[in-house]
Design a protein around this motif. Structure first.
Motif, short mmCIF file in Angstrom:
data_model
loop_
_atom_site.label_atom_id
_atom_site.label_comp_id
_atom_site.label_asym_id
_atom_site.label_seq_id
_atom_site.Cartn_x
_atom_site.Cartn_y
_atom_site.Cartn_z
N LEU A 1 13.71 -32.31 -45.51
CA LEU A 1 14.69 -32.29 -44.42
C LEU A 1 15.86 -31.38 -44.79
O LEU A 1 16.33 -30.61 -43.95
N VAL A 2 16.33 -31.46 -46.00
CA VAL A 2 17.44 -30.62 -46.44
C VAL A 2 17.09 -29.14 -46.25
O VAL A 2 17.90 -28.36 -45.73
N VAL A 3 15.89 -28.76 -46.63
CA VAL A 3 15.47 -27.37 -46.50
C VAL A 3 15.44 -26.96 -45.02
O VAL A 3 15.81 -25.84 -44.67
N ARG A 4 15.05 -27.89 -44.14
CA ARG A 4 14.99 -27.57 -42.71
C ARG A 4 16.38 -27.46 -42.08
O ARG A 4 16.55 -26.72 -41.11
N ILE A 5 17.37 -28.20 -42.59
CA ILE A 5 18.65 -28.25 -41.87
C ILE A 5 19.83 -27.61 -42.60
O ILE A 5 20.93 -27.58 -42.05
N TYR A 6 19.63 -27.08 -43.79
CA TYR A 6 20.81 -26.61 -44.53
C TYR A 6 21.52 -25.47 -43.81
O TYR A 6 22.75 -25.35 -43.91
N GLU A 7 20.80 -24.65 -43.04
CA GLU A 7 21.48 -23.58 -42.30
C GLU A 7 22.34 -24.17 -41.18
O GLU A 7 23.45 -23.68 -40.93
N LEU A 8 21.85 -25.21 -40.52
CA LEU A 8 22.65 -25.91 -39.52
C LEU A 8 23.89 -26.50 -40.17
O LEU A 8 25.00 -26.35 -39.66
N PHE A 9 23.70 -27.13 -41.33
CA PHE A 9 24.83 -27.70 -42.05
C PHE A 9 25.84 -26.61 -42.40
O PHE A 9 27.05 -26.80 -42.24
N ALA B 1 25.22 -34.02 -35.05
CA ALA B 1 24.56 -32.74 -34.81
C ALA B 1 23.22 -32.68 -35.55
O ALA B 1 22.23 -32.15 -35.01
N ILE B 2 23.17 -33.22 -36.75
CA ILE B 2 21.92 -33.25 -37.51
C ILE B 2 20.90 -34.15 -36.83
O ILE B 2 19.72 -33.80 -36.70
N VAL B 3 21.34 -35.32 -36.36
CA VAL B 3 20.44 -36.24 -35.65
C VAL B 3 19.85 -35.56 -34.42
O VAL B 3 18.65 -35.65 -34.15
N ILE B 4 20.68 -34.86 -33.67
CA ILE B 4 20.20 -34.16 -32.46
C ILE B 4 19.19 -33.08 -32.84
O ILE B 4 18.15 -32.95 -32.20
N ALA B 5 19.47 -32.33 -33.89
CA ALA B 5 18.54 -31.29 -34.34
C ALA B 5 17.22 -31.89 -34.79
O ALA B 5 16.15 -31.35 -34.48
N MET B 6 17.26 -33.02 -35.48
CA MET B 6 16.03 -33.69 -35.92
C MET B 6 15.24 -34.18 -34.71
O MET B 6 14.01 -34.05 -34.67
#
Length: 179
Positions: free
Chosen positions: A135-143, A165-170
Motif C-alpha cells: 500500500l505504501v508503494v501505491r500511495i506514497y506519491e499521493l502522500f 484522502a488516502i481512504v478515498i484513493a484506496m
C-alpha cells in the motif's frame, strides 16, 4: 502468508496439490489461495528450495522483500526470520537526490500509516506487513502531493485530512475494473 493464484496461472495450479488450494474470498471465481504448512512455511518449499520454481505463482514471482527495507516496515522475526535477516542486510545506494527523496517519502508514508492507524476506518489498513508495504508503494506519491504543500506554502493538511484522502484513493482503486 497466503499465496494468491489467478485462474490464468494454469501451470502453478496444475503443480500444486488440490488439497492445498481453496477459493479466494472476495475474488472472482477461479481465484484461489494456497496457505502455509504447520511451521508457517510454503508447502512447496522442499529442502529450502521452491519445488515448483519454474511454475511458481505470480505472487511469488513479484514478491520482493526489499519493499520492507525501502518502507521501513518491520517484519516479525519470530514468524519470518529469514526475510527479517534479508531486510536487515539491505543497504540502498542512490542515483541522485531524486531517488534519495523517493526513499525518504516511502519511509515517511509508512510511518504516517503506522503512527495514525486510529485516523483510518477500522480494517481499512492492511494488518499484514507485506500488504501495508505494498500500500505504501501505491500511495506514497499521493502522500507526497498532500504533504508537499507544507514545504511550498508553509501549511500542511491535517493528519485526518491526509488519512481521508488516502481512504478515498484506496476506495477508488478497489472500484477500478480488473484487467
Amino acid at each position: 502468508m497466503f499465496i494468491r493464484i489467478a485462474p490464468d496461472e494454469t501451470n502453478a495450479i496444475r503443480r500444486i496439490p488440490k488439497a492445498l488450494l481453496f477459493a479466494a474470498p472476495g475474488l472472482p471465481k477461479g481465484h484461489v489461495l494456497m496457505g502455509y504448512d504447520d511451521a508457517g512455511a510454503c508447502p512447496m518449499l522442499v529442502d529450502n528450495e521452491c519445488s515448483i520454481y519454474e511454475d511458481r505463482p505470480r505472487t511469488c514471482r513479484n514478491y520482493d522483500c526489499r519493499v520492507f527495507a525501502a518502507t521501513g516496515i518491520a517484519v516479525d522475526p519470530t514468524i519470518q526470520a529469514e526475510i527479517a535477516d534479508r531486510v536487515r542486510s539491505w543497504a540502498f545506494t542512490y542515483e541522485g537526490d531524486a531517488s534519495r527523496e523517493e526513499h525518504r517519502l516511502l519511509q515517511e508514508t509508512a510511518a504516517f500509516l503506522q503512527n495514525n492507524r486510529d485516523l483510518f476506518p477500522e480494517g481499512s489498513l492492511p494488518a499484514y506487513p507485506v500488504q501495508l508495504a505494498a500500500l505504501v508503494v501505491r500511495i506514497y506519491e499521493l502522500f507526497a502531493d498532500l504533504t508537499g504543500s507544507e514545504r511550498q506554502q508553509g501549511s500542511r493538511p491535517s493528519d485526518a485530512a491526509i488519512a481521508q484522502a488516502i481512504v478515498i484513493a484506496m476506495r477508488d482503486e478497489r472500484q477500478r475494473p480488473i484487467g
